[in-house]
Structures are given as structure tokens and as C-alpha cells.
Design an enzyme around this catalytic site. Structure first.
Site, PDB file in Angstrom:
ATOM      1  N   GLY A 285      16.455  -5.352  55.636  1.00  0.00           N
ATOM      2  CA  GLY A 285      16.049  -4.136  54.909  1.00  0.00           C
ATOM      3  C   GLY A 285      17.052  -3.428  53.856  1.00  0.00           C
TER       4      GLY A 285
ATOM      5  NE  ARG B 237      27.216  -7.621  58.992  1.00  0.00           N
ATOM      6  CZ  ARG B 237      26.507  -8.419  58.497  1.00  0.00           C
ATOM      7  NH1 ARG B 237      26.627  -9.664  58.435  1.00  0.00           N
ATOM      8  NH2 ARG B 237      25.424  -7.890  57.535  1.00  0.00           N
TER       9      ARG B 237
ATOM     10  CD  GLN C 185      30.958 -46.291  56.032  1.00  0.00           C
ATOM     11  OE1 GLN C 185      32.317 -46.438  56.292  1.00  0.00           O
ATOM     12  NE2 GLN C 185      30.000 -46.122  56.939  1.00  0.00           N
TER      13      GLN C 185
ATOM     14  N   GLY D  80      35.503 -47.357  61.470  1.00  0.00           N
ATOM     15  CA  GLY D  80      36.520 -48.461  61.447  1.00  0.00           C
ATOM     16  C   GLY D  80      37.803 -48.140  60.456  1.00  0.00           C
TER      17      GLY D  80
ATOM     18  CG  ASP E 131      22.551  -8.295  56.772  1.00  0.00           C
ATOM     19  OD1 ASP E 131      23.263  -7.183  56.310  1.00  0.00           O
ATOM     20  OD2 ASP E 131      23.333  -9.012  57.019  1.00  0.00           O
TER      21      ASP E 131
ATOM     22  NE  ARG F 109      25.712   7.249  60.357  1.00  0.00           N
ATOM     23  CZ  ARG F 109      25.418   6.873  59.051  1.00  0.00           C
ATOM     24  NH1 ARG F 109      25.658   5.561  58.804  1.00  0.00           N
ATOM     25  NH2 ARG F 109      25.246   7.705  58.144  1.00  0.00           N
TER      26      ARG F 109
ATOM     27  CB  ALA G 222      10.941 -17.004  61.738  1.00  0.00           C
TER      28      ALA G 222
ATOM     29  CB  ILE H 170      16.720 -12.900  56.278  1.00  0.00           C
ATOM     30  CG1 ILE H 170      17.487 -12.016  57.010  1.00  0.00           C
ATOM     31  CG2 ILE H 170      16.979 -12.200  54.740  1.00  0.00           C
ATOM     32  CD1 ILE H 170      19.205 -11.722  56.698  1.00  0.00           C
ATOM     33  CD  GLU H 171      16.506 -16.681  54.589  1.00  0.00           C
ATOM     34  OE1 GLU H 171      16.042 -16.611  55.854  1.00  0.00           O
ATOM     35  OE2 GLU H 171      17.447 -16.867  54.091  1.00  0.00           O
TER      36      GLU H 171
END
Length: 571
Positions: free
Chosen positions: A547, A401, A116, A31, A545, A351, A472, A475-476
Site C-alpha cells: 500500500g 514486521r 571449474q 574435490g 508495504d 495502535r 503469488a 507485492i508485484e
């Protein structure tokens, strides 16, 4: 445009947006902002209505980053505005021009406890270039011009700006004689020319370097042609960053991204173009760049001098500065260690080729689920050269990446802002309806803005959302397994059926568990977009990352190896 009759402030706001060639606004109705919303509809400005206001700001962010235009979002008062804080902070750190227009209570209700009612501007000031309440009807166009200029970086770094207008002000008429057309006119970007003496000094530094390295960020995005000329002339090594990925063609002989750490360690001169030296580049620390002097080029102070000062600093438009430096250089480099650059390039290609081959045959994890790299191997088979790729997540971002091949690329950025993938993909597909848009998201990150797949369907945003589902926050979870005695707490999800969810909203969707099915499934999704693929992947593939320590937050640097080097430097 204003005529001879008085116009409401809401009409003038839309006059301003139309004059600035804003053709879409992302937002969620309420509104407090309805007078503007109605005028947008009357004027034919497209409204992309979302399921959460933060997603609207993310969409405006992606629109701005991909088109170079001002991205505009709208949110109603109270939770509508506060829902935008994370997305505004993300745009601030990414230096992307976003204008958020918010609503607030009528002036007569200020400080009475209105619906608000909260101090929006005080909340947003730390994460915005400008945050103001526009209470004076006659000054609204002037104030909008100021906000848009701040967002676009006219005289400083670009970033988000916030303005709110009390609802009673939106309804007030403004006499035509008060409306100054100068505030409606769009402004061409300013071109800053460097000091000639700085150009000469920069050219001398580059010509005298044996191992020059050019590093780019967001501020270099409009300088592609000049960058190529400079690299062709100097034959320096080149590294992009997340902000500038795809700026240079992968085929260019200077590109050495696969040997990033070695290039940083061995360079004796680093030319930084339009890039903050933040955690992603080791803060420019001598621990990460042990042999390097710096030349810095940017059109705003944030990209010019924080953390490491340049031997030469050029406050200038990067395109102009690079072109003028190239003209000052000798026809061919005389002191260049060409074997060094050629060796970096050769190792980079080797690589990259090995990694591409390994992706194709990446083994399943001990749980039997496919490796996430199989997603990127399949994408390389189906994506067009001009596709737009977006990566969103923690663990999956590390794989993306290295594996996601695209000349136009966005991801969670320096803020690590999970949840951007779906909104970014929607904005990209709407801005470029003729191009393939693919979002690869972790399942955790997807959940943050998952409801926006409804927005994609309703607005026919033909993006494909690929969910790397490892159940999951990985990383954590790996950090907990390795560093906290194996106590995995609050980092596992369920292997939810996201394809079923997407079908409920009318998207084409499949669940994929066999990597051999990925090319076919991706092809079908691209043909029937908007679409979603729920790809079940192993949680036992350790990303680079994870690792390198990104999950467990070392003391001095983001990555363990850099942190150890920093500790040695500090004795």
C-alpha cells in the site's frame, strides 16, 4: 595445535579455525576443498552439509548475527563459489562477519582452462571486505588472520571475507618453525573510546533537545545496558530498526515503534546509534526528518556519516559512548517536551493493541482463504518469551514486521534477500537447541531454498517453517493490478502442497486452511520439530508495504509518502 612435525596447509587451516573456537562449518563438499573437509572431520569440527552453497553462507550469516561469533562457510571451486555471490552480498549489506573458504585449481593449471576454473576473487571483490587467493603455504596462517580480522571489522565495518587456496597448496607441508602462534590466537574485540570533547558536545545537544529520538541499528546490539541507561536518563523516544529489533524490551516507556513516521517527522534531534541511514530510514533526508539535527555514534565509518552528517559524530564503541554521554547529562532533562514523548507512547500502545485485536479476527479474503495476520495471532499464543523468529519474503515480511512478536528476530534485511528463511532457521536452531525457532516465509521465498528442509532433518535442526501460501509474488502482483492495467504476468504460482514435500523428507508437516486450527498445529509442530506448516492464505490482503509503494519503486525514496515529501523538498 601445531607440534614439532611439518603440517599440511589443510591441517593449518583447521588449526586456525579450532584456535578461533569455530565449532561448526557450513558447506557443500567438492574435490578442491576435500583436504580441509577431511581435516575438519578428523578434528571433530561439525560440518553442516547443505544442498546449495548459497544456503551455507546464509547459515554462517545467521550463526554470526545470533551468536556474535565468526560464521564460517566452505564451497568448492567454480559454481560452488559463484553460487555464494548473493549470500555474500547480503552479508556485506548487513555488516555480518562471515568467512567463506573456497577452492580453486592447482597452481600448475592456472590459465590453462582447468576444471571449474574462474576468477572467483574478481567476482567476489565487490561484495566482500577482502577477497584473495592464498598461494604461499608459509603465509596461510597470516592471511587467514587478516581475513578473519577483516570479517570481524577490526579497524572497519564487519562483513564477509573470501579466501581461496589452490588444492596443491592445501597438500603442501609447512615447517613447524614457520608457524607463528600469534596468528592462531583469537583477539578480543577492540574498544574505541570517544573523544571527551565529542562526548560533552553530544551531551549538550541531547540535554538541549525538546523532542529527542534515539534510532538504533546493528552496531548497537552490544550496547543494550548503556542504551537503557541513556533512555532512562533522557526520557527520549526510541525506534529500533530491522537490524536491532528486540534490543529494547517492548515495555520500556521510550518505545514508540507503532508511530514511527510521526516520531521521525516531529523529532528535533535524532541520535543514530550504529545504523546506516539507508532507504529503510529515508536516507536521513530532511523530507523524512524535517526538524531534526543529528548526533551519530558508531565504531565504523559506514554507520557514522553517510547521507547525513552529525552535528556531533562519535567514532567509538556505542556501549562506551552511550555510557559516557549518560554520565555527562544532568540528573533530569530540563528542556524535554515530556507531553510529546508521552503522547507518542500512548498512541503507540493504542495502535499496537488495536492491531493485536484486529489480527485475531482478520477476515478472510474474497477467495475464502484466511488473512495472513491469523498466523501471527496464533504465534502470539504459543511462542515462548525467548523464541527466535525469522521472517522471509516480500508481502509476508510487511505483515511480520507488525505482527511477529519476538525479542530475537532476523529477516530478509536491507538487501531484501528472499530465500534466507530456511537457512537462517537451521543455523538458529543449531546454535540454540533449547529455544523455539520459527520461520515465517512466503511461498515464493520458501521455494528459493526449499531443499534445505532436508538439511534441517539430517542435522536435527528443530526449527518450525510456516509457509504463508498465497500462490503469488504478491507485492508485484498487486503492483501489476493497480499500475499496469491489471495485466498480471509472471507473478502467480500454484497452491502447491508444501506439506507433502516436507513429509517426503521426513519432517512433521500439515496443511492448514482453517485459522482455528493454527494454535493446535503450531503446538504440534513445535513439539515435533523440525516441522513445516503449509498455511493457505489469501492473496487479496494488501500489506502495508504494498500500500505504501514499496513494490513499484518510486524515484527518490522507497515509500510513496516519503517520495512525495522528497519531491516537495526538491521543488
Amino acid at each position: 595445535m601445531p607440534g614439532s612435525a611439518a603440517r599440511s596447509v589443510a591441517e593449518l587451516v583447521v588449526d586456525f579455525l579450532v584456535a578461533r573456537k569455530v565449532d561448526r562449518v557450513f558447506g557443500l563438499q567438492g574435490g578442491h576443498i576435500q583436504p580441509i573437509w577431511d581435516q575438519l572431520g578428523r578434528r571433530g569440527v561439525r560440518i553442516i552439509d547443505v544442498r546449495d552453497e548459497g544456503a551455507a553462507v546464509h547459515m554462517a550469516h545467521a550463526h554470526a548475527a545470533l551468536t556474535g561469533e565468526l560464521g564460517v562457510a566452505m564451497a568448492t571451486a567454480g559454481p560452488g563459489v559463484t553460487n555464494c555471490v548473493t549470500a555474500m552480498a547480503n552479508a556485506q549489506l548487513e555488516r555480518v562477519p562471515v568467512l567463506l573458504i573456497g577452492g580453486c585449481a592447482p597452481r600448475a593449471q592456472e590459465d590453462l582452462g582447468p576444471l571449474q576454473g574462474i576468477a572467483h576473487t574478481e567476482i567476489l571483490q565487490p561484495v566482500a571486505r577482502l577477497a584473495r587467493t592464498l598461494r604461499v603455504p608459509d603465509n596461510v596462517l597470516r592471511d587467514l588472520d587478516k581475513a578473519a580480522s577483516a570479517a570481524l571489522g577490526d579497524g572497519g565495518a564487519p562483513g564477509p571475507a573470501y579466501v581461496e587456496i589452490p588444492t596443491d597448496v592445501l597438500r603442501e607441508p609447512v615447517a613447524p618453525g614457520v608457524v607463528l602462534a600469534e596468528f592462531l590466537r583469537s583477539r578480543a574485540p577492540r574498544h574505541l573510546h570517544p573523544d571527551p570533547s565529542d562526548v560533552e558536545r553530544a551531551a549538550q545537544a541531547i540535554a538541549g533537545a525538546r523532542r529527542p529520538l534515539v534510532l538504533t541499528g546493528r552496531g548497537a546490539l552490544q550496547a543494550r545496558a548503556a542504551l537503557v541507561r541513556l533512555l532512562d536518563r533522557t526520557r527520549a523516544a526510541y525506534l529500533d530498526t530491522q537490524e536491532s529489533r528486540g534490543l529494547l524490551p517492548a515495555e520500556h516507556a521510550s518505545v514508540v515503534g507503532a508511530v514511527r513516521a510521526r516520531a521521525m517527522q516531529e523529532a528535533d534531534l535524532v541520535v543514530v546509534v550504529g545504523r546506516k541511514l539507508d532507504y529503510q530510514v529515508g536516507y536521513g533526508s530532511p523530507a523524512v526528518f524535517p526538524r531534526a539535527r543529528f548526533v551519530r555514534i558508531a565504531d565504523c565509518w559506514e554507520e557514522l556519516r553517510e547521507n547525513r552528517r552529525g552535528e556531533v559524530e562519535l567514532l567509538a564503541s556505542p556501549e562506551i559512548a552511550l555510557a559516557e554521554i549518560a554520565r555527562m547529562l544532568p540528573p533530569a532533562p530540563t528542556r524535554l517536551d515530556s507531553a510529546w514523548v508521552e503522547g507518542l507512547r500512548r498512541e503507540h500502545l493504542e495502535r499496537a493493541a488495536r492491531y493485536a485485536d484486529a489480527m485475531q479476527g482478520a477476515p478472510a479474503g474474497k477467495d475464502g482463504h484466511m488473512h495472513p495476520n491469523r498466523i501471527f495471532a496464533a504465534l502470539r499464543q504459543v511462542l515462548a518469551a525467548d523464541s527466535i523468529a525469522i521472517a522471509d519474503g516480500g508481502d509476508i515480511l510487511s505483515f511480520a514486521r507488525a505482527g511477529l512478536n519476538a525479542t530475537t528476530y532476523l529477516d530478509s534485511g536491507a538487501f531484501g534477500c528472499l530465500g534466507v528463511g530456511v537457512p537462517y532457521g537451521i543455523a538458529a536452531a543449531l546454535a540454540f537447541p533449547g529455544r523455539q525457532v520459527v520461520v515465517v516465509s512466503g511461498d515464493g521465498a520458501f521455494g528459493i531454498n526449499a531443499m534445505e528442509i532436508d538439511t534441517a532433518k539430517r542435522h536435527d535442526a528443530t526449527a518450525v517453517f510456516v509457509i504463508a501460501n498465497n500462490a503469488a509474488w504478491n507485492i508485484e502482483r498487486i503492483d501489476q493490478e493497480l499500475n499496469y492495467g491489471g495485466r498480471v504476468v509472471g507473478t502467480t504460482l500454484q497452491y502447491a502442497d508444501y506439506a507433502m514435500m516436507a513429509r517426503a523428507f521426513g519432517l512433521h508437516a500439515e496443511r492448514v486452511t482453517d485459522p482455528a486450527e493454527l494454535p493446535r498445529a503450531l503446538g504440534a509442530a513445535l513439539a515435533r520439530a523440525p516441522a513445516l506448516l503449509d498455511v493457505v492464505v489469501t492473496r487479496h490482503a494488501v500489506s502495508s508495504d504494498a500500500g505504501k509503494g514499496l513494490g513499484w519503486v518510486p524515484d527518490y525514496q522507497a515509500l510513496t509518502a516519503w517520495d512525495e515529501a522528497e519531491r516537495r523538498r526538491r521543488g
